[in-house]
Write a protein that holds these residues in place. Structure first.
Motif, PDB file in Angstrom:
ATOM      1  N   PRO A  78       0.780  -1.238   0.000  1.00 36.87           N
ATOM      2  CA  PRO A  78       0.000   0.000   0.000  1.00 36.87           C
ATOM      3  C   PRO A  78       0.807   1.281   0.000  1.00 36.87           C
ATOM      4  CG  PRO A  78      -0.086  -1.053   2.147  1.00 36.87           C
ATOM      5  CD  PRO A  78       0.587  -2.028   1.238  1.00 36.87           C
ATOM      6  N   GLN A  79       2.037   1.259   0.474  1.00 36.76           N
ATOM      7  CA  GLN A  79       2.863   2.468   0.404  1.00 36.76           C
ATOM      8  C   GLN A  79       4.309   2.087   0.186  1.00 36.76           C
ATOM      9  OE1 GLN A  79       2.388   6.079   2.983  1.00 36.76           O
ATOM     10  NE2 GLN A  79       4.511   5.648   3.558  1.00 36.76           N
ATOM     11  N   LEU A  80       4.849   2.552  -0.930  1.00 33.79           N
ATOM     12  CA  LEU A  80       6.259   2.358  -1.234  1.00 33.79           C
ATOM     13  C   LEU A  80       6.914   3.744  -1.262  1.00 33.79           C
ATOM     14  CD1 LEU A  80       5.755  -0.371  -3.979  1.00 33.79           C
ATOM     15  CD2 LEU A  80       6.633  -0.714  -1.660  1.00 33.79           C
ATOM     16  N   GLY A  81       7.111   4.283  -2.433  1.00 34.81           N
ATOM     17  CA  GLY A  81       7.677   5.624  -2.532  1.00 34.81           C
ATOM     18  C   GLY A  81       9.175   5.610  -2.737  1.00 34.81           C
ATOM     19  N   ASP A  82       9.725   6.790  -2.964  1.00 37.75           N
ATOM     20  CA  ASP A  82      11.161   6.946  -3.196  1.00 37.75           C
ATOM     21  C   ASP A  82      11.908   6.742  -1.884  1.00 37.75           C
ATOM     22  OD1 ASP A  82      10.964   7.493  -5.909  1.00 37.75           O
ATOM     23  OD2 ASP A  82      10.796   9.647  -5.613  1.00 37.75           O
ATOM     24  N   GLY A  83      12.344   5.521  -1.649  1.00 40.78           N
ATOM     25  CA  GLY A  83      13.020   5.217  -0.400  1.00 40.78           C
ATOM     26  C   GLY A  83      14.489   5.573  -0.399  1.00 40.78           C
ATOM     27  N   ARG A  84      15.052   5.810  -1.573  1.00 35.12           N
ATOM     28  CA  ARG A  84      16.467   6.198  -1.651  1.00 35.12           C
ATOM     29  C   ARG A  84      16.713   7.150  -2.820  1.00 35.12           C
ATOM     30  NH1 ARG A  84      19.105   2.420  -5.293  1.00 35.12           N
ATOM     31  NH2 ARG A  84      17.634   0.821  -5.963  1.00 35.12           N
ATOM     32  N   GLY A  85      15.650   7.843  -3.195  1.00 31.23           N
ATOM     33  CA  GLY A  85      15.791   8.759  -4.309  1.00 31.23           C
ATOM     34  C   GLY A  85      15.001  10.025  -4.085  1.00 31.23           C
ATOM     35  N   LEU A 102      17.903  11.933  -8.290  1.00 29.43           N
ATOM     36  CA  LEU A 102      19.068  11.338  -7.622  1.00 29.43           C
ATOM     37  C   LEU A 102      18.674  10.013  -7.002  1.00 29.43           C
ATOM     38  CD1 LEU A 102      21.005  14.065  -5.582  1.00 29.43           C
ATOM     39  CD2 LEU A 102      21.730  12.869  -7.645  1.00 29.43           C
ATOM     40  N   LYS A 103      19.453   9.002  -7.263  1.00 31.33           N
ATOM     41  CA  LYS A 103      19.198   7.667  -6.724  1.00 31.33           C
ATOM     42  C   LYS A 103      20.354   7.282  -5.809  1.00 31.33           C
ATOM     43  CE  LYS A 103      17.472   3.233  -8.497  1.00 31.33           C
ATOM     44  NZ  LYS A 103      17.170   2.489  -9.750  1.00 31.33           N
ATOM     45  N   GLY A 104      20.029   7.046  -4.538  1.00 31.14           N
ATOM     46  CA  GLY A 104      21.053   6.757  -3.547  1.00 31.14           C
ATOM     47  C   GLY A 104      21.376   7.970  -2.703  1.00 31.14           C
ATOM     48  N   ALA A 105      20.395   8.889  -2.582  1.00 28.76           N
ATOM     49  CA  ALA A 105      20.639  10.185  -1.960  1.00 28.76           C
ATOM     50  C   ALA A 105      20.363  10.218  -0.468  1.00 28.76           C
ATOM     51  CB  ALA A 105      19.787  11.251  -2.659  1.00 28.76           C
ATOM     52  N   GLY A 106      20.123   9.067   0.144  1.00 24.23           N
ATOM     53  CA  GLY A 106      19.894   9.032   1.582  1.00 24.23           C
ATOM     54  C   GLY A 106      18.451   8.746   1.945  1.00 24.23           C
TER      55      GLY A 106
END
Length: 471
Positions: A78-85, A102-106
């Motif tokens: 139900p909820q994902l999102g940009d976890g590292r971008g 940016l991918k890998g931005a914290g």
């Protein structure tokens, strides 16, 4: 001159994500830049270095982590999102908006238990993968730059960290629409529909019903064409969750992907895919499954009859485009004929039974059909097929057919063993193999005689390198 960005998606509001300041990697440095794309985007190397290292972002950037949902291996999350971008913003070039991401931005609010980082290994694979797709003229997101660091990131073990700067016209996933549908946020979903219709279809954003239908029709057509192209070139994505499906039909979120070596229709490139849900020969069906999920998420705005009509076009579009691509690879007339369809099917069956390298066979067929048949173990079956093929070729002059085939059958693909060699050498401070690979991937239909070794199929021990979703 400072790079200027717009923030049209972030301006939709914080129900669509969260503003997040990127967390720069320690002692990050620019490792590689796609200079052709940089020129297209009108950016100097210094500006790109600042963007990819997040060291001195322009004031016009408003980094924003998107929220979305998705069906992952068939189960709804139900909820994902940009976890590292984070989406840095959009840059306008030639009347088009291009997302910079940016991918890998914290960490972001959607990182869950993750660290928000990316490792050099997977970042190099995506960089190479996007180059390969671009060279093959397959719709794809594009990698603009990589930053590397000595800072270690833990996955299965400690690995060097990295950041990828990715550029595309669209970071909207099927999962964006699923999130708002299942959350019951109909007003937000309508805003997203109208935003996408205005941006990607250039239509009046006033009619949500018409716009939702137009987006579904666009997604259906472009997904069908994309997957037909994947199948023709022998590409397996590996993790076709709905949150990895691009609204505009681009190859998106490179993870455990792979190009076929031996022609194995049931090839599974993701060793985490225990059931083979995303096997090579299931991609066409999964594309339609995902489009059904998108259609369901849009069902508050589209009549069921219109949904059925839109989705009913998928198989015809995919089959027609695949047939045309394969006939071009064979140097035959692209107008449908039952005889040529049977010729193609018998060839694919023969390649599978003989475990023949897919790319090598078609390239050899382009140069000399007799030499291509020499690759087969079952020479008798190959000779029978060749006789029928040569009869089908009789209507096309040899020189015209050869030119057509060489422009459709790449000499070079991103084989897993080559990607692994490049990753290992870059990790040891040597960019030579990586740069050579980029050269042939940028123009894979050219001969590049000085780099012939990069066209060789892998040794048996390198044919089934395990690749996972970890990054």
């Amino acid at each position: 001159m400072t790079a200027q960005f717009e923030t049209t998606f972030a301006c939709l509001g914080t129900n669509f994500g969260a503003y997040v300041a990127p967390s720069a990697l320690k002692d990050a440095r620019l490792l590689h830049c796609n200079t052709t794309l940089a020129t297209q985007m009108g950016l100097e190397l210094s500006a790109i270095s600042e963007l990819v290292t997040a060291s001195n972002l322009p004031a016009s950037c408003k980094p924003f982590a998107m929220v979305y949902a998705g069906h992952q291996f068939g189960g709804y999350s139900p909820q994902l999102g940009d976890g590292r971008g984070v989406l840095l913003g959009e840059r306008r070039r030639d009347q088009q908006l291009w997302d910079f991401h940016l991918k890998g931005a914290g960490k972001t609010p959607y990182s869950r238990f993750g660290d928000g980082r990316a490792v050099l290994r997977s970042t190099l694979r995506e960089y190479l993968g996007s180059f390969a797709m671009q060279g093959l003229q397959i719709p794809t997101t594009q990698a603009l730059a990589i930053a590397s660091t000595a800072e270690q990131v833990r996955r299965e073990s400690l690995e060097p960290g990295a950041v990828l700067l990715r550029v595309t016209q669209c970071h909207i996933r099927f999962g964006h629409f699923e999130f708002f549908y299942y959350q019951g946020m109909q007003d937000e979903q309508a805003r997203l529909i109208n935003y996408c219709a205005q941006r990607y279809l250039n239509v009046d954003p006033s009619s949500t019903h018409d716009n939702a239908l137009a987006l579904l029709q666009m997604a259906t057509q472009r997904t069908a064409n994309l997957i037909a192209h994947w199948q023709a070139v022998g590409f397996a994505h590996g993790v076709l969750n709905t949150d990895n499906m691009s609204l505009i039909g681009e190859t998106f979120d490179f993870g455990p992907f792979g190009f076929l070596d031996d022609f194995e229709p049931g090839h599974i490139c993701n060793h985490s895919d225990d059931q083979g849900r995303y096997a090579f020969d299931r991609q066409a069906n999964i594309g339609l499954w995902n489009l059904n999920a998108l259609a369901h998420a849009l069902s508050n705005f589209i009549d069921i009859a219109d949904i059925k009509k839109a989705l009913a076009s998928y198989e015809e579009i995919l089959s027609s485009h695949y047939y045309q691509l394969m006939m071009t690879k064979l140097g035959l007339d692209t107008k449908f004929s039952e005889e040529n369809q049977q010729l193609l099917q018998s060839l694919l069956q023969m390649l599978a039974q003989n475990r023949i390298d897919y790319t090598q066979f078609f390239r050899s067929l382009s140069h000399n059909p007799n030499h291509a048949i020499d690759l087969l173990i079952d020479r008798e079956a190959g000779t029978r097929w060749l006789s029928k093929y040569q009869a089908a070729c009789a209507q096309t002059p040899n020189t015209q057919r050869t030119a057509q085939m060489l422009a459709a059958n790449p000499k070079y693909i991103l084989r897993n063993y080559l990607a692994q060699q490049a990753i290992e050498t870059v990790s040891n401070g040597d960019m030579g193999t990586f740069n050579a690979l980029l050269t042939v991937l940028a123009s894979p239909y050219n001969e590049h005689p000085e780099l012939d070794h990069l066209a060789k199929p892998p040794a048996d021990k390198d044919k089934h390198l395990a690749v996972s979703c970890s990054s």
